[in-house]
Write a protein that holds these residues in place. Structure first.
Motif, PDB file in Angstrom:
ATOM      1  N   ASP A 209       0.824  -1.216   0.000  1.00  9.10           N
ATOM      2  CA  ASP A 209       0.000   0.000   0.000  1.00  9.10           C
ATOM      3  C   ASP A 209       0.855   1.262   0.000  1.00  9.10           C
ATOM      4  N   VAL A 210       1.882   1.264  -0.836  1.00 12.52           N
ATOM      5  CA  VAL A 210       2.729   2.446  -1.001  1.00 12.52           C
ATOM      6  C   VAL A 210       2.916   2.716  -2.492  1.00 12.52           C
ATOM      7  N   SER A 211       2.473   3.865  -2.929  1.00 14.32           N
ATOM      8  CA  SER A 211       2.708   4.285  -4.313  1.00 14.32           C
ATOM      9  C   SER A 211       3.534   5.569  -4.377  1.00 14.32           C
ATOM     10  N   VAL A 212       3.552   6.312  -3.277  1.00 11.93           N
ATOM     11  CA  VAL A 212       4.292   7.572  -3.206  1.00 11.93           C
ATOM     12  C   VAL A 212       5.088   7.586  -1.916  1.00 11.93           C
ATOM     13  N   VAL A 213       6.362   7.991  -2.009  1.00  5.51           N
ATOM     14  CA  VAL A 213       7.215   8.086  -0.823  1.00  5.51           C
ATOM     15  C   VAL A 213       7.672   9.530  -0.672  1.00  5.51           C
ATOM     16  N   VAL A 220       9.770  14.181  -4.181  1.00  7.01           N
ATOM     17  CA  VAL A 220       8.886  13.020  -3.990  1.00  7.01           C
ATOM     18  C   VAL A 220       9.436  11.861  -4.798  1.00  7.01           C
ATOM     19  N   THR A 221       9.351  10.653  -4.242  1.00 10.34           N
ATOM     20  CA  THR A 221       9.994   9.517  -4.881  1.00 10.34           C
ATOM     21  C   THR A 221       9.135   8.259  -4.749  1.00 10.34           C
ATOM     22  N   THR A 222       9.741   7.123  -4.987  1.00 10.82           N
ATOM     23  CA  THR A 222       9.068   5.830  -4.891  1.00 10.82           C
ATOM     24  C   THR A 222       9.892   4.909  -3.998  1.00 10.82           C
ATOM     25  N   GLN A 223       9.432   3.677  -3.857  1.00  7.44           N
ATOM     26  CA  GLN A 223      10.148   2.714  -3.028  1.00  7.44           C
ATOM     27  C   GLN A 223      11.503   2.317  -3.607  1.00  7.44           C
ATOM     28  N   ASP A 224      11.758   2.655  -4.862  1.00  3.66           N
ATOM     29  CA  ASP A 224      13.078   2.399  -5.435  1.00  3.66           C
ATOM     30  C   ASP A 224      14.173   3.146  -4.677  1.00  3.66           C
ATOM     31  N   ALA A 225      13.799   4.235  -4.013  1.00  4.96           N
ATOM     32  CA  ALA A 225      14.787   5.011  -3.262  1.00  4.96           C
ATOM     33  C   ALA A 225      15.434   4.168  -2.169  1.00  4.96           C
ATOM     34  N   PHE A 226      14.671   3.274  -1.559  1.00  2.00           N
ATOM     35  CA  PHE A 226      15.232   2.408  -0.515  1.00  2.00           C
ATOM     36  C   PHE A 226      16.238   1.432  -1.114  1.00  2.00           C
ATOM     37  N   LEU A 227      15.935   0.932  -2.298  1.00  2.00           N
ATOM     38  CA  LEU A 227      16.834  -0.022  -2.939  1.00  2.00           C
ATOM     39  C   LEU A 227      18.125   0.644  -3.398  1.00  2.00           C
ATOM     40  N   ASP A 228      18.011   1.866  -3.936  1.00  2.00           N
ATOM     41  CA  ASP A 228      19.197   2.582  -4.388  1.00  2.00           C
ATOM     42  C   ASP A 228      20.171   2.811  -3.238  1.00  2.00           C
ATOM     43  N   HIS A 229      19.644   3.258  -2.110  1.00  2.00           N
ATOM     44  CA  HIS A 229      20.557   3.548  -1.004  1.00  2.00           C
ATOM     45  C   HIS A 229      21.024   2.274  -0.308  1.00  2.00           C
ATOM     46  N   ARG A 230      20.187   1.274  -0.293  1.00  3.99           N
ATOM     47  CA  ARG A 230      20.606   0.011   0.312  1.00  3.99           C
ATOM     48  C   ARG A 230      21.803  -0.583  -0.440  1.00  3.99           C
TER      49      ARG A 230
END
Length: 315
Positions: A209-213, A220-230
């Motif tokens: 249930d996340v489309s916008v971060v 404003v970004t998406t959940q890809d931001a977590f993967l990039d920094h991880r």
């Protein structure tokens, strides 16, 4: 030890600390904005830093404060008073760092503060210019106001030991202050639990249930931001750890890890300013994480504390 090592390395590397501008000579741009993200969620901020608020028929849930000297939170209060006829009922504090909670006391006449239980001793001890939460929680808490559900989530120590995520599942919005870093770097890892940070970024990247971060800094970004920094953080940890296991000194690791990280992640923002502090504080984290086969002597440890250029892990 961490402060001494970091200060010495910055001096040695000829780099000014990235926080100097904020603390001493920052020029406030005052590019203040309020942007509607979903039916009830709005993002506000200036100078590259953002908070949010959830507007309901019964009141407003505000998320975070702002830089102490920016004047942006005072501006926001006047805007909320002008635009709406409902008060701020809750101020949710994402974590204890002063730049994200400063001046929240201006809402104390109508609102109560909410945060993780670990935030309270930090706010009190550091004498933050902030509301102190009257409502705290351990792992998860639901806030309901005007028919809107706001979920507060804590996954253990990450960027600090009290950082929380704010999720509005019915609207697909996740407010991930200082978590959704993407290709932006932390200045250093002085109070980060790196291993759990890696775990939590994986959780947030797959949260339903996340489309916008909404990050605390940047667009404003998406959940890809977590993967990039991880990917960056995992690579840095693995690289520094391997060099330590190979018996490299801190000076050698700065050179070797700096070159390989720059080659792979050179397109990440502010690598030139933050990479060396990232390496040094990762080294410090891993120094406390592992026990080498060849133990550092007491003399070497003392020399390392006094001057990071003397740090070594083996003969």
């Amino acid at each position: 030890m961490r402060r001494v090592i970091l200060a010495t390395v910055l001096l040695y590397a000829g780099l000014a600390p990235s926080w100097t501008l904020y603390a001493q000579e920052r020029v406030w741009l005052e590019d203040r904005t309020i942007e509607q993200i979903s039916e009830h969620v709005f993002r506000w901020g200036s100078d590259g830093q953002f908070g949010a608020y959830i507007l309901t028929d019964e009141g407003i849930i505000l998320v975070d404060g702002h830089y102490c000297l920016s004047g942006t939170l005072q501006w926001l209060k006047s805007e909320l008073d002008r635009r709406y006829d409902v008060p701020v009922k809750y101020v949710v504090l994402s974590h204890d760092h002063q730049d994200h909670n400063c001046n929240t006391g201006i809402f104390g006449d109508t609102a109560v503060a909410v945060g993780h239980r670990n935030i309270v001793p930090h706010l009190v001890f550091e004498k933050r210019n902030s509301l102190v939460p009257q409502i705290t929680f351990e792992d998860e808490m639901d806030l309901r106001l005007g028919g809107v559900l706001v979920k507060l989530l804590y996954f253990g120590p990450t960027h600090s030991d009290n950082l929380i995520q704010v999720h509005i599942p019915d609207e697909g919005v996740l407010i991930a202050v200082d978590s959704a870093k993407g290709r932006n770097l932390f200045p250093d890892f002085r109070d980060m639990e790196v291993n759990n940070q890696l775990r939590v970024m994986g959780i947030l990247a797959n949260l339903e249930d996340v489309s916008v971060v909404l990050p605390g800094h940047g667009p404003v970004t998406t959940q890809d931001a977590f993967l990039d920094h991880r990917r960056y953080l995992q690579t840095l940890k693995d690289t520094v750890l391997q060099h330590m296991a190979d018996g490299r000194t801190l000076q050698e690791i700065k050179t070797l890890a700096g070159a390989s990280m720059m080659e792979e992640f050179g397109d990440y923002n502010r690598m030139d300013a933050n990479l060396i502090p990232n390496i040094v504080t990762m080294y410090d984290y891993l120094y406390r994480y592992r026990e080498p086969n060849d133990r550092i002597t007491e003399v070497e440890a003392l020399e390392c504390i006094e001057d990071s250029r003397q740090c070594r892990t083996s003969d």
